[in-house]
Design an enzyme around this catalytic site. Structure first.
Site, PDB file in Angstrom:
ATOM      1  N   ASP A 108       5.472 -29.454  -8.799  1.00  0.00           N
ATOM      2  CA  ASP A 108       6.079 -28.395  -8.767  1.00  0.00           C
ATOM      3  C   ASP A 108       7.369 -29.250  -7.827  1.00  0.00           C
ATOM      4  OD1 ASP A 108       5.684 -30.337  -6.258  1.00  0.00           O
ATOM      5  OD2 ASP A 108       5.863 -29.245  -4.979  1.00  0.00           O
ATOM      6  N   CYS A 142       2.665   2.000   3.160  1.00  0.00           N
ATOM      7  CA  CYS A 142       4.232   1.136   3.233  1.00  0.00           C
ATOM      8  C   CYS A 142       5.307   1.352   2.588  1.00  0.00           C
ATOM      9  CB  CYS A 142       3.713  -0.641   2.332  1.00  0.00           C
ATOM     10  SG  CYS A 142       2.656  -1.036   3.133  1.00  0.00           S
ATOM     11  N   ASP A 199       0.948 -33.496 -10.572  1.00  0.00           N
ATOM     12  CA  ASP A 199       1.826 -34.372 -10.109  1.00  0.00           C
ATOM     13  C   ASP A 199       1.256 -34.656  -8.278  1.00  0.00           C
ATOM     14  OD1 ASP A 199       4.360 -34.700  -8.450  1.00  0.00           O
ATOM     15  OD2 ASP A 199       4.704 -33.079  -7.568  1.00  0.00           O
ATOM     16  N   CYS A 245       0.942  -1.321   0.031  1.00  0.00           N
ATOM     17  CA  CYS A 245      -0.126   0.438   0.353  1.00  0.00           C
ATOM     18  C   CYS A 245       1.175   1.100  -0.296  1.00  0.00           C
ATOM     19  CB  CYS A 245      -1.420   0.207   1.362  1.00  0.00           C
ATOM     20  SG  CYS A 245       0.428   0.191   2.681  1.00  0.00           S
ATOM     21  N   ASP A 249       9.634 -32.921 -11.926  1.00  0.00           N
ATOM     22  CA  ASP A 249       8.551 -32.562 -12.835  1.00  0.00           C
ATOM     23  C   ASP A 249       8.948 -31.508 -13.909  1.00  0.00           C
ATOM     24  OD1 ASP A 249       6.940 -33.952 -10.823  1.00  0.00           O
ATOM     25  OD2 ASP A 249       6.146 -31.732 -10.132  1.00  0.00           O
TER      26      ASP A 249
END
Lengths: 63, 751
Positions: B632, B38, B443, B35, B636
């Site tokens: 992941d 911040c 997976d 934001c 893979d």
């Protein structure tokens, strides 16, 4: 129609002025952070963080 | 002194850019800067550091650039300051590739600015001519206005047309036709014809059409490029936020945390329990168990000792290891993965984009129509001059103005919708490929299941026991202990807890009765509860057990990989959409079978090697299926690249993420289903847009062939069709803003 002698260069130079302004804003990185710029505009000046208040140096380029 | 007591200082000098004038700059990716407040807090906090000359946050890309003079600032202090402010920051290696993209974006914007300026001014002159033509303009005035238009249009096109001219030249030299060839031809011919007509004091010139066309097309081109750049910036931030660092020995008993990029073969690194190993290498010293599930999908741990090869991405479970970094002696598995990956990526590049397919069909038809028009008019007795003018008018009016916007505009809207749904695209044409999927291959480990193990039966244990076990667990980095600490929501560690390497943690606590007692959390044998542990383990062979002993009372916790909360529902939803769902895992038969039964998946392959996975994907593709692979693990990665399109969770290994087309955020699987829905909708709208362009041509081309396409008609038709296509593209945004997994204000919150 002699008025064209003034009006045409005037129209062109106004257009070029706009183009120049756009290219300048692009060069100074004003399109790099569109989300942040929206918020900077509404930030109150007296609440500016010290860094932004003291320094007038050009912003570093954020990749 | 033990290794865990050693002081460690992260070494960030690798990331500091130094300039000739003594300035230094550090780029950081900041987590949690969501934001405006911040942004100001960070800039203020960093600006207050001594010697810092500038601190500028970029809210769009989630990064901060800090500049200072000479060696006045320690980069570690900058990161520390941000940590004090509550933000995690990681150095970001500003790679050359990205700055080139930035250059290109700026060049496109400059071209767009020039073309828009020219279009507005030439149109101003053209409107004067058009209104003069029906009233009292003199031929001299008209020529003057035409020459003035030429003065603006010719240099503007020469500059702003470069992206198209270059691409068209490349295509023609390579013997191909792309969309830029008819664009270039149309623009150049329109300008040439206009100059020729102006020389002959004619009534019509097409300067305005040429520059307007370029302005519209550049807008489409810039939108397209901007979308890709933005998604790639997010992906690069995620990579930086994963903080790939390693703890390196800089002398015999001094260690320093350095980025993986600064690690060289032959370096000795320290891997503590619970840490992910960041490098490939050989164990020099120490004994531990390694969780290779991210690499192989296998959930059972393997033991490591002196001489064992370990791979980047695996998790060190319970002992401290010293690993000698290797380069030549890379593991056979990783070599195999890399080789398969290169191969698969090459095969992927044969995909032909929708826009290119349209161009292949479109360019010859347009050019043929123009030639037939010219010959037809000559055959009907028109002069060559009139015939050529009419033919060029056909080329101008068919110039794919709407076509150039049809697909980028939809892509921008759809990628925005995907972003809000928690899916970050890495490639622009992934939208089209996702939309055509008919088979989804998952997976198991880390994809259908959550990447971190969870406590199975928290409800069975009394809250007091769980809370105490959780506080004790905070003292350990072991993944099983971490699962207990998470389940208990523990935040306050017990005082004076000590860890027995390879066994567990223990502490002394005060009881309500005033007596002190010992509590232990760890291996069943260490806690004296082997019998109970064996019984619990027998009931659930996939789970790992950890025992908590409080005085005489013993609790056996079982911890296992848990399915993502909505996995069953999402898979059922995918099947309901008519998609075939398969499971392809490197894990053991029993573990995979259990998950498959739970999810109702019948097509299952377990214990698959990376080569097996590719073989299965290729078999599916050979059968004409369009395959989406979701995975992941590093194992893979080749399969992800071999599939038509691929997705991976944000927790995936770095190599895997770079092989996949998109990354999804959060703990839920819903983004996968959302991605398919959004892209299908987007593809439908892309097709609608292409048809709109066809309908526009079906109306405009006969007008042009008949020789009635004056510049005014061309201008109206061009801007009208472009607006129509853009408005239609806005429909790619889903009507309901539902589904907001882990996202606040449109950007990632939990990473």
């Amino acid at each position: 129609m002699e008025v064209l002698v003034y009006l045409v260069p005037l129209a062109l130079s106004l257009g070029l002025l706009g183009l120049g302004a756009f290219l300048w804003s692009l060069k100074t990185g004003q399109y790099d952070d569109l989300d942040g710029a929206a918020w900077r505009a509404i930030m109150d000046d007296d609440q500016l963080p010290p860094a932004a208040a003291q320094k007038k140096a050009p912003p570093p380029q954020t990749p | 002194m033990t290794e865990s007591d050693m002081t460690e200082t992260p070494d960030l000098t690798h990331f500091v850019e130094r300039f000739d004038d003594g300035r230094a700059r550090l780029n950081l990716a900041v987590e949690g800067m969501t934001c405006a407040a911040c942004m100001f807090e960070i800039e203020g906090g960093l600006g207050a550091l001594p010697n810092v000359t500038n601190a500028r946050a970029n809210l769009t890309s989630g990064r901060v650039a800090i500049e200072w003079q000479a060696d006045g600032v320690d980069p570690v202090a900058v990161v520390g300051r941000l940590r004090d402010l509550g933000y995690k920051a990681y150095p970001y290696d500003a790679r050359r590739m990205e700055s080139e993209e930035q250059q290109e974006a700026r060049f496109l914007l400059r071209c767009l600015g020039v073309a828009a300026f020219a279009a507005m001014n030439v149109m101003l002159l053209s409107v004067s001519v058009w209104s003069g033509n029906v009233s009292d303009i003199t031929p001299e005035q008209r020529d003057f206005f035409h020459w003035l238009s030429a003065l603006i249009a010719l240099p503007a096109v020469a500059y702003a047309g470069q992206p198209f001219f270059r691409s068209a030249t490349r295509a023609v030299l390579a013997g191909r036709l792309n969309m830029d060839v008819p664009i270039t031809l149309g623009v150049v011919l329109a300008l040439a014809l206009s100059v020729f007509e102006t020389l002959h004091h004619a009534e019509h010139a097409y300067f305005d059409s040429a520059v307007m066309l370029l302005a519209f097309l550049l807008a489409g081109r810039w939108l397209d490029q901007n979308m890709r750049r933005r998604t790639r910036a997010v992906a690069a931030n995620l990579a930086a936020l994963k903080a790939e660092t390693a703890v390196k020995f800089i002398s015999a008993d001094e260690i320093s945390e350095v980025p993986v990029a600064a690690i060289r073969p032959g370096d000795l690194v320290l891997v503590r329990p619970g840490e992910r190993i960041a490098v490939d290498g050989e164990v020099e010293d120490g004994r531990s168990e390694i969780d290779q599930s991210l690499v192989t999908g296998e959930t059972a741990h393997v033991s490591a000792e002196r001489g064992t090869l370990v791979y980047a991405g695996t998790l060190n479970v319970n002992g401290t290891l010293r690993v000698r970094v290797g380069a030549a002696d890379r593991g056979t598995l990783l070599d195999e993965v890399t080789r398969l990956l290169d191969h698969a990526v090459e095969a992927r590049s044969h995909y032909v984009r929708l826009a290119e397919r349209a161009a292949r069909l479109y360019a010859p038809v347009v050019h043929l129509t123009a030639i037939v028009t010219m010959l037809g008019w000559v055959a009907l007795g028109a002069t060559w001059h009139d015939a050529v003018v009419t033919a060029i008018a056909v080329l101008i009016i068919t110039c794919p103005c709407a076509l150039g916007l049809a697909i980028p505009a939809v892509q921008v809207v759809a990628s925005g919708a995907l972003f809000r749904a928690g899916v970050l695209l890495a490639s622009g044409d992934a939208i089209e490929r996702l939309a055509s999927v008919d088979t989804v291959v998952f997976d198991k480990t880390g994809t259908l299941t959550l990447p971190e193990p969870e406590l199975v039966d928290a409800g069975r244990v009394s809250p007091e026991t769980l809370a105490l076990a959780g506080r004790l667990a905070l003292a350990s980095r072991h993944p099983l202990a971490a699962a207990i600490a998470r389940a208990a929501g523990a935040t306050a560690p017990l005082d004076d807890a000590s860890e027995e390497p390879g066994q567990g943690v223990s502490a002394i606590v005060d009881g309500d009765d005033g007596l002190v007692r010992e509590v232990r959390l760890g291996r069943p044998s260490w806690c004296g509860a082997e019998a109970e542990a064996t019984r619990v383990a027998a009931a659930d062979p996939e789970a790992s057990v950890i025992v908590f002993r409080d005085g005489a009372a013993v609790t056996v916790f079982s911890v296992r990989q848990r399915l993502r909360e909505d996995a069953t529902a999402v898979l059922a939803g995918l099947r309901a959409r008519g998609l075939a769902v398969e499971l392809l895992s490197g894990d053991r038969e029993a573990a995979v079978g259990h998950v498959a039964r739970q999810l109702g998946v019948t097509e299952v392959r377990a214990a698959a090697t990376p080569a097996d996975k590719i073989a299965r994907i290729e078999a599916l593709r050979a059968a004409g299926r369009k395959v989406l692979m979701v995975g992941d693990g590093i194992n893979d990665a080749p399969a992800l690249a071999a599939a038509d399109v691929s997705l991976s969770p944000v927790t995936a290994a770095h190599l895997t993420q770079s092989a996949s087309d998109a990354v999804f955020l959060g703990d839920r699987l819903q983004p996968v289903a959302a991605a398919l829905d959004i892209t299908r909708r987007a593809r439908r709208i892309m097709h609608e847009n292409l048809w709109l362009a066809v309908v526009y041509n079906a109306i405009a081309v006969p007008v042009a062939i008949a020789g009635l396409a004056t510049p005014l008609v061309a201008a109206v038709a061009m801007s009208g069709s472009s607006m129509l296509v853009i408005l239609n593209a806005l429909r790619a945004k889903p009507r309901s803003a539902g589904g907001d997994p882990g996202l606040a204000s449109g950007r990632p919150r939990t990473i």
